[in-house]
Structure formats: C-alpha cells, structure tokens
Motif scaffolding. Sequence first.
Motif, PDB file in Angstrom:
ATOM      1  N   ARG A   1      60.400  20.832 -13.336  1.00 26.28           N
ATOM      2  CA  ARG A   1      61.273  19.934 -12.576  1.00 26.28           C
ATOM      3  C   ARG A   1      62.136  20.691 -11.575  1.00 26.28           C
ATOM      4  N   THR A   2      62.512  21.912 -11.920  1.00 26.17           N
ATOM      5  CA  THR A   2      63.399  22.681 -11.051  1.00 26.17           C
ATOM      6  C   THR A   2      62.711  23.872 -10.394  1.00 26.17           C
ATOM      7  N   GLY A   3      61.554  24.283 -10.924  1.00 26.55           N
ATOM      8  CA  GLY A   3      60.881  25.463 -10.405  1.00 26.55           C
ATOM      9  C   GLY A   3      61.530  26.763 -10.810  1.00 26.55           C
ATOM     10  N   GLU A   4      62.391  26.738 -11.829  1.00 27.11           N
ATOM     11  CA  GLU A   4      63.123  27.931 -12.251  1.00 27.11           C
ATOM     12  C   GLU A   4      62.535  28.505 -13.537  1.00 27.11           C
ATOM     13  N   TRP A   5      62.524  29.848 -13.611  1.00 33.12           N
ATOM     14  CA  TRP A   5      62.044  30.554 -14.789  1.00 33.12           C
ATOM     15  C   TRP A   5      63.218  30.958 -15.669  1.00 33.12           C
ATOM     16  N   GLU A   6      62.975  31.046 -16.972  1.00 34.96           N
ATOM     17  CA  GLU A   6      63.979  31.570 -17.886  1.00 34.96           C
ATOM     18  C   GLU A   6      63.283  32.330 -19.016  1.00 34.96           C
ATOM     19  N   ASP A   7      63.980  33.342 -19.539  1.00 34.44           N
ATOM     20  CA  ASP A   7      63.464  34.111 -20.663  1.00 34.44           C
ATOM     21  C   ASP A   7      63.687  33.334 -21.958  1.00 34.44           C
ATOM     22  N   MET A   8      62.683  33.384 -22.823  1.00 35.96           N
ATOM     23  CA  MET A   8      62.764  32.735 -24.119  1.00 35.96           C
ATOM     24  C   MET A   8      62.725  33.787 -25.219  1.00 35.96           C
ATOM     25  N   PRO A   9      63.008  33.418 -26.476  1.00 36.32           N
ATOM     26  CA  PRO A   9      62.912  34.400 -27.560  1.00 36.32           C
ATOM     27  C   PRO A   9      61.524  35.042 -27.600  1.00 36.32           C
ATOM     28  N   PRO A  10      61.455  36.359 -27.765  1.00 34.24           N
ATOM     29  CA  PRO A  10      60.164  37.050 -27.709  1.00 34.24           C
ATOM     30  C   PRO A  10      59.310  36.776 -28.946  1.00 34.24           C
ATOM     31  N   LEU A  11      58.014  37.067 -28.805  1.00 34.00           N
ATOM     32  CA  LEU A  11      57.128  37.027 -29.959  1.00 34.00           C
ATOM     33  C   LEU A  11      57.610  38.015 -31.028  1.00 34.00           C
ATOM     34  N   PRO A  12      57.315  37.757 -32.295  1.00 35.35           N
ATOM     35  CA  PRO A  12      57.683  38.717 -33.342  1.00 35.35           C
ATOM     36  C   PRO A  12      57.043  40.089 -33.167  1.00 35.35           C
ATOM     37  N   ARG A  13      55.890  40.159 -32.479  1.00 31.86           N
ATOM     38  CA  ARG A  13      55.278  41.447 -32.146  1.00 31.86           C
ATOM     39  C   ARG A  13      54.524  41.307 -30.837  1.00 31.86           C
ATOM     40  N   GLY A  14      54.329  42.427 -30.156  1.00 32.83           N
ATOM     41  CA  GLY A  14      53.604  42.389 -28.901  1.00 32.83           C
ATOM     42  C   GLY A  14      52.119  42.211 -29.113  1.00 32.83           C
ATOM     43  N   LEU A  15      51.526  41.293 -28.386  1.00 31.58           N
ATOM     44  CA  LEU A  15      50.086  41.060 -28.412  1.00 31.58           C
ATOM     45  C   LEU A  15      49.617  40.744 -26.998  1.00 31.58           C
ATOM     46  N   ASN A  16      48.329  40.973 -26.759  1.00 28.99           N
ATOM     47  CA  ASN A  16      47.743  40.585 -25.490  1.00 28.99           C
ATOM     48  C   ASN A  16      46.516  39.720 -25.754  1.00 28.99           C
ATOM     49  N   HIS A  17      46.071  39.019 -24.723  1.00 26.20           N
ATOM     50  CA  HIS A  17      44.911  38.134 -24.846  1.00 26.20           C
ATOM     51  C   HIS A  17      45.073  37.159 -26.009  1.00 26.20           C
ATOM     52  N   VAL A  18      46.260  36.581 -26.125  1.00 22.96           N
ATOM     53  CA  VAL A  18      46.512  35.627 -27.205  1.00 22.96           C
ATOM     54  C   VAL A  18      45.825  34.298 -26.925  1.00 22.96           C
ATOM     55  N   GLN A  19      45.527  33.579 -27.997  1.00 25.13           N
ATOM     56  CA  GLN A  19      45.118  32.179 -27.887  1.00 25.13           C
ATOM     57  C   GLN A  19      46.382  31.338 -28.045  1.00 25.13           C
ATOM     58  N   VAL A  20      46.676  30.526 -27.061  1.00 22.60           N
ATOM     59  CA  VAL A  20      47.921  29.762 -27.059  1.00 22.60           C
ATOM     60  C   VAL A  20      47.628  28.309 -26.766  1.00 22.60           C
ATOM     61  N   ALA A  21      48.360  27.415 -27.446  1.00 18.59           N
ATOM     62  CA  ALA A  21      48.147  25.979 -27.281  1.00 18.59           C
ATOM     63  C   ALA A  21      49.460  25.254 -27.529  1.00 18.59           C
ATOM     64  N   ALA A  22      49.514  24.011 -27.098  1.00 20.81           N
ATOM     65  CA  ALA A  22      50.671  23.155 -27.364  1.00 20.81           C
ATOM     66  C   ALA A  22      50.205  21.973 -28.207  1.00 20.81           C
ATOM     67  N   ALA A  23      51.014  21.611 -29.194  1.00 22.00           N
ATOM     68  CA  ALA A  23      50.716  20.465 -30.051  1.00 22.00           C
ATOM     69  C   ALA A  23      52.009  19.970 -30.672  1.00 22.00           C
ATOM     70  N   ASP A  24      52.116  18.661 -30.823  1.00 21.76           N
ATOM     71  CA  ASP A  24      53.290  18.062 -31.459  1.00 21.76           C
ATOM     72  C   ASP A  24      54.586  18.495 -30.770  1.00 21.76           C
ATOM     73  N   GLY A  25      54.502  18.759 -29.462  1.00 25.06           N
ATOM     74  CA  GLY A  25      55.681  19.132 -28.693  1.00 25.06           C
ATOM     75  C   GLY A  25      56.093  20.578 -28.823  1.00 25.06           C
ATOM     76  N   HIS A  26      55.308  21.386 -29.542  1.00 24.60           N
ATOM     77  CA  HIS A  26      55.650  22.788 -29.744  1.00 24.60           C
ATOM     78  C   HIS A  26      54.537  23.690 -29.211  1.00 24.60           C
ATOM     79  N   VAL A  27      54.819  24.992 -29.177  1.00 28.89           N
ATOM     80  CA  VAL A  27      53.864  25.980 -28.667  1.00 28.89           C
ATOM     81  C   VAL A  27      53.353  26.810 -29.840  1.00 28.89           C
ATOM     82  N   PHE A  28      52.045  27.041 -29.870  1.00 25.35           N
ATOM     83  CA  PHE A  28      51.414  27.798 -30.952  1.00 25.35           C
ATOM     84  C   PHE A  28      50.690  29.009 -30.381  1.00 25.35           C
ATOM     85  N   VAL A  29      50.899  30.168 -31.006  1.00 21.70           N
ATOM     86  CA  VAL A  29      50.158  31.382 -30.687  1.00 21.70           C
ATOM     87  C   VAL A  29      49.289  31.697 -31.883  1.00 21.70           C
ATOM     88  N   LEU A  30      47.982  31.832 -31.644  1.00 23.90           N
ATOM     89  CA  LEU A  30      46.998  31.939 -32.715  1.00 23.90           C
ATOM     90  C   LEU A  30      46.181  33.211 -32.517  1.00 23.90           C
TER      91      LEU A  30
END
Length: 222
Positions: A36-65
Amino acid sequence: GVRAGHYVYLVGGIHEFDDDFVDVDSVEEVERLDLRTGEWEDMPPLPRGLNHVQVAAADGHVFVLGGLTDHLSRFEPSGESWRFDVEAERWEPIAPLPTPRGAGAAVTIGDKIYVVGGVANHRQLTTLEAYDVDTDTWETLTPMTSARDHLGAAELDGMIYVLGGRRLDEIPLTDFERYDPKTDEWEQLPELPEGTAGFGFEEANGRLVATGGENLAERILS
C-alpha cells in the motif's frame, strides 16, 4: 519471497560466497514490503540462516519449510521449518520437513502447503509432501515425474502446476506437469518452448504467468 495480505516477505538467501565458491554466508534477514505504501521494513530474523528456502503463506501467516545450509557446494539441506506469526511478529518452530531440501517449490491450497521437488546432497528430488497447517503434520504424496530444482509451481482451480526447473548439471528443463490433490495423480502437459529455471510462476486473473528466469546460456529471459 511470498505475499501474505498487503505485504510481500523476502526470507533468507545468500550474502556472499567464500573465495573457493564452496561455502556461502546464508542470511537470517527477513524484510517486508507494504504494497500500500511501497515501503520496506526489517522483520524479526529467521532462527538460523538458510538459502533457497521453500516459503509459502497460509492462514494469514508465513511458513518457511526447509532450505539449504552454508555448505552449498554439497547442497546440504535442512528440514527445519517455522511459522511467522504476522500479528505477534515472531517465528515459531513447526514440524520439520520430512525430506530436507532446498530450491524446491511450495504451493498453498486451503489448509495445506505442498512442497515439491528440490535438491539435497547432490540429488534432485521428485518428492511431494503436504503440510497441514491445522494439525502441524506432514503427509507424503505421489512424487512428480521429473526430478528438478529451481522449478516453478502455482495453483489454479485447485490443481498444482509445476513448470521448468534445473537438472543437477544446471541444464534448464522444459517439463510441465499438473497434480490433482483430489486423486493424488500427476498428468504430463505440453512442454515449454524453451527450458527455463529460477523464474516467477503465479496465477493471475485465472491464468498462469511465468516471468523471467535463466537458460543454458545464462541469460535472463523476459
């Protein structure tokens, strides 16, 4: 990345390679774009660093698998999985991905997230597994026909469409398949005119749209 509500979330990734291009510095960072605003913000980081994650949204939340670790030359996978509570703005551990992997694709249909394909320990996968967001459980389903990573997957009319991707030698594929969750069966579809991998693939206004990507000549497709 993935869209959840009015936001797009970018999760994890690679900061830099080492001098020998053997290992990488995976990042924990999570950023959110307000559409809506085009603005970026930092969010709480992942518990550990990973790359090439599988990520999805469901039930209004974000999932990293799952995803890949810093040992990228070995395609060392992780099955660690988390849910990001959008309201509380915190990561919570969930049942781990049964087949650890990275560079796969994740698609949400109703209360289930389907994770398909990917790579682990120098082996590409046909594996299809579904996560039930209500029961925090996984189910193993019929694998797809073609093993691949960096593939595209999208939902249309209750079906999962899987397109393109890479072989282990990084040659891009033209394969196109469709999965029916009601019958747990795959169907082969007409191949792409040109192999591609690492591209955007989404449903938009009742159509499937593929954008960008790479081919054998390592040029960006448009």
